[in-house]
Scaffold this active site. Sequence first.
Site, PDB file in Angstrom:
ATOM      1  N   HIS A  22       0.868  -1.182   0.000  1.00 23.77           N
ATOM      2  CA  HIS A  22       0.000   0.000   0.000  1.00 23.77           C
ATOM      3  C   HIS A  22       0.898   1.222   0.000  1.00 23.77           C
ATOM      4  CE1 HIS A  22      -3.096   2.836   0.889  1.00 23.77           C
ATOM      5  NE2 HIS A  22      -4.003   1.919   1.101  1.00 23.77           N
ATOM      6  N   CYS A  23       0.992   1.893  -1.130  1.00 17.66           N
ATOM      7  CA  CYS A  23       1.955   2.982  -1.285  1.00 17.66           C
ATOM      8  C   CYS A  23       1.423   4.360  -0.958  1.00 17.66           C
ATOM      9  CB  CYS A  23       2.490   2.982  -2.718  1.00 17.66           C
ATOM     10  SG  CYS A  23       3.446   1.511  -3.086  1.00 17.66           S
ATOM     11  N   ASP A  24       0.148   4.477  -0.655  1.00 14.12           N
ATOM     12  CA  ASP A  24      -0.364   5.818  -0.347  1.00 14.12           C
ATOM     13  C   ASP A  24      -1.181   5.811   0.942  1.00 14.12           C
ATOM     14  OD1 ASP A  24      -2.479   4.416  -1.454  1.00 14.12           O
ATOM     15  OD2 ASP A  24      -3.261   6.107  -2.571  1.00 14.12           O
ATOM     16  N   PRO A  25      -0.504   5.504   2.078  1.00 18.91           N
ATOM     17  CA  PRO A  25      -1.241   5.540   3.348  1.00 18.91           C
ATOM     18  C   PRO A  25      -1.700   6.955   3.651  1.00 18.91           C
ATOM     19  CG  PRO A  25       1.104   5.391   3.748  1.00 18.91           C
ATOM     20  CD  PRO A  25       0.907   5.252   2.263  1.00 18.91           C
ATOM     21  N   HIS A  26      -2.850   7.070   4.248  1.00 15.40           N
ATOM     22  CA  HIS A  26      -3.421   8.375   4.557  1.00 15.40           C
ATOM     23  C   HIS A  26      -3.379   8.589   6.060  1.00 15.40           C
ATOM     24  CE1 HIS A  26      -4.856   8.507   0.444  1.00 15.40           C
ATOM     25  NE2 HIS A  26      -5.186   7.243   0.612  1.00 15.40           N
TER      26      HIS A  26
END
Length: 100
Positions: free
Chosen positions: A95-99
Amino acid sequence: VDEIAPHLPRELDFVAEAANCRRCAKTFERWPDVVVPEVFDEATSARVLTMSWEPGVNGTRKDEIRDELGLDPTAVAALVSTAFAFLTFHDGHVHCDPHA
């Protein structure tokens, strides 16, 4: 830009993002301290992702994590790190775009 352009349509496809959310939810269903928002498929399309609202604070706000949530920021950071490592190395899902 040349490296990003071929992948941009998939990154902006919220049906694919909804599938990623469901995959994460399945991975963490037995982790009581990890919450993955529920996806509402009937209100989701390639251009709109509709999920449940989960209360919390931004992960960068240590004072709020401690004072408003009553949690130890160091323990929260360890949980987030462990969860992402599990997702990557156990589940094989990066998961490359954790928020926050």
